[in-house]
Scaffold this motif. Structure first.
Motif, PDB file in Angstrom:
ATOM      1  N   ASP A 288      49.893  12.345  41.971  1.00  0.00           N
ATOM      2  CA  ASP A 288      50.177  13.777  41.795  1.00  0.00           C
ATOM      3  C   ASP A 288      50.156  14.503  43.144  1.00  0.00           C
ATOM      4  N   VAL A 289      50.088  13.716  44.202  1.00  0.00           N
ATOM      5  CA  VAL A 289      50.187  14.248  45.572  1.00  0.00           C
ATOM      6  C   VAL A 289      51.092  13.289  46.356  1.00  0.00           C
ATOM      7  N   VAL A 290      51.483  13.692  47.555  1.00  0.00           N
ATOM      8  CA  VAL A 290      52.222  12.762  48.417  1.00  0.00           C
ATOM      9  C   VAL A 290      51.304  11.573  48.700  1.00  0.00           C
ATOM     10  N   HIS A 291      51.826  10.367  48.500  1.00  0.00           N
ATOM     11  CA  HIS A 291      50.996   9.164  48.658  1.00  0.00           C
ATOM     12  C   HIS A 291      50.390   9.112  50.054  1.00  0.00           C
ATOM     13  N   ASP A 292      49.142   8.642  50.112  1.00  0.00           N
ATOM     14  CA  ASP A 292      48.425   8.633  51.390  1.00  0.00           C
ATOM     15  C   ASP A 292      47.893   7.239  51.725  1.00  0.00           C
ATOM     16  N   GLY A 293      48.613   6.193  51.329  1.00  0.00           N
ATOM     17  CA  GLY A 293      48.202   4.820  51.649  1.00  0.00           C
ATOM     18  C   GLY A 293      48.407   4.506  53.124  1.00  0.00           C
TER      19      GLY A 293
END
Ligand SMILES: Nc1nc2c(c(=O)[nH]1)N[C@H]1C(S)=C(S)[C@@H](COP(=O)(O)O)O[C@H]1N2
Ligand SMILES: [Mo]
Length: 438
Positions: A288-293
């Protein structure tokens, strides 16, 4: 010559960092200048004979360099199933295709570049998908776990030729240099991929309105072999995943996806940096947010929002995530350095433009002073590269360069020189080859 057991780092890296130690490991002592000389000229042929195959990456050898196959007594050196690729690094494996070997409309598996951030998983090594599953979870109403059979049976397959280009393709042309794999022009391929539509899989999982981005996870291992670390986890905005050309692929050119390219399943998100096309796919985490992997943030696969001076320090807030790749083209025939008999020459290649179509193609034989329009074909499907061709006439004998310039459907053309950015992405300066008219 002593055998060397597998090291955590590849020999390429070891030689770059500490050549004396590398020589000690390989030879059991520091190599003398004669030993270093051995690898040049006739020495190379001798070594090729010892390895039992051609050495495809000798142009990258620093003096004293030993191919890993010879050092380790394994067949790693010549990538099995690959044909003529230039290896930039062996751990992680990175190999590009010389331009003249990319002449096919559909890139064969043997000639598709390889870009790994970590280590290939066992299941790909063994080509055994019996333990493989894909989990889709996060912002979905019915999280899914699919076997390969289920992925194939539940979703209507599509087969598409799709351009897949590393965001760092062309990095070698940066000045000052940018850190990372020094790709020249060959980190691009256009294979035919078969799989389920990404959209169909997300919809089957009951995609929620709250979904913003996907996060991809693979079965590959971090270079450190630390199981708690992830080599790379990127993703795409939901709108990109929902495009009909974004697929969850299980075949490459009609065969199970080769070990190098993500067996048994990968995403293919065409026209975007290759890093969004996740190999050895294990999980899609809908966010539900920009992916932060790992490798989503900081300066990874990101460029400054505005032009910066070559060599400038750029603060992290200025970077944006790369989405569509820029307009670009390759001259795939003839090979650079060819000699032309007579004054006429047929040249051809491919052009592509990320999310866009290529509208026009031009060639020059006078360093860009004048341009001739080339013939340009439609893509076989959206997101496939496009064939171009031209007939050139040379006014005299001599040394010429052929330059190629593609223009996309917005009227944006390839530049003469690369627009510098700190990590060396999006290098789309015109491709140039040399020919001698005899
Ligand atoms: N699991 C996983 N997927 C990955 C990578 C990786 O290291 N691990 N590398 C990415 C990058 S940076 C690129 S450019 C493409 C390259 O795909 P190829 O090796 O099939 O050409 O795979 C992407 N997918
Ligand atoms: Mo990449």
């Amino acid at each position: 010559m002593k055998k060397v057991t597998r090291k955590e780092r590849g020999l390429f890296e070891l030689y770059a960092e500490d050549p004396e130690r590398a020589d000690r490991l390989v030879f059991g002592r520091v190599a003398d200048s004669n030993r270093r000389g051995f690898l040049k000229g006739a020495g190379l042929a001798a070594m090729a004979a010892a390895v039992g195959a051609q050495i495809p990456f000798h142009r990258n050898f620093p003096a004293g360099f030993i191919p890993s196959a010879l050092a380790e007594g394994t067949a790693d050196l010549v990538l099995d199933g690959k044909d003529g690729l230039v290896i930039l690094g062996d751990r992680p494996l990175n190999a590009e295709t010389p331009a003249h070997l990319l002449d096919d409309d559909v890139t064969p598996n043997s000639r598709h570049f390889v870009r790994d951030n970590g280590l290939r998983p066992e299941m790909a090594e063994n080509m055994d998908a019996s333990d493989w599953t894909l989990t889709v979870d996060g912002e979905v109403d019915q999280p899914l776990t699919l076997t390969l059979d289920e992925l194939k049976r539940r979703f209507k397959p599509v087969k598409l030729a799709l351009q897949l280009e590393c965001g760092g393709n062309g990095r070698a042309s940066f000045n000052p240099p940018a850190k990372g794999n020094q790709w020249t022009v060959g980190a691009i391929g256009n294979a035919e991929w078969t799989g389920a539509r990404y959209r169909d899989v997300l919809e089957a999982a009951g995609l929620r309105k709250s979904a913003v981005y996907t996060g991809h996870y693979g079965y590959d291992m971090h270079l450190s072999r630390d199981a708690s670390k992830i080599p790379i986890s990127r993703g795409v905005p939901i709108a990109k995943a929902m495009e009909p050309h974004s697929i969850i692929a299980y075949e490459m050119n009609g065969e199970p996806i080769p070990k190098y390219h993500g067996f048994p399943v990968r995403t293919v998100c065409p026209g975007w940096p290759g890093s969004t096309s996740h190999k050895w796919l294990q999980r899609i985490w809908v966010r539900d947010v920009v992916h932060d992997g790992p490798k989503m943030e900081g300066d990874s696969y990101r460029v400054p929002r505005f032009p910066v001076a070559p060599g400038a320090e750029v603060s992290k807030e200025v970077f944006r995530i790369i989405e569509s790749m820029p307009v670009k083209s390759l001259i795939t025939s003839p090979e650079s350095g060819s000699t032309v008999a007579g004054r006429k020459l047929a040249v051809r290649g491919h052009a592509w433009a990320g999310d866009h179509d290529v509208r026009e193609m031009h060639v020059s034989i006078d360093f860009g002073a004048t341009w001739k329009k080339a013939k340009l074909e439609r893509p076989r499907n959206r997101y496939s590269w496009q064939r171009w061709s031209a007939e050139l006439s040379f006014p005299s004998e001599g040394y010429y360069e052929v330059w190629a310039r593609a223009t996309d459907d917005r009227g944006i053309s390839q530049p003469f020189a690369v627009a510098w950015n700190p990590k060396g992405y999006l290098a789309n300066a015109m491709h140039r080859i040399s020919v001698t008219v005899a």
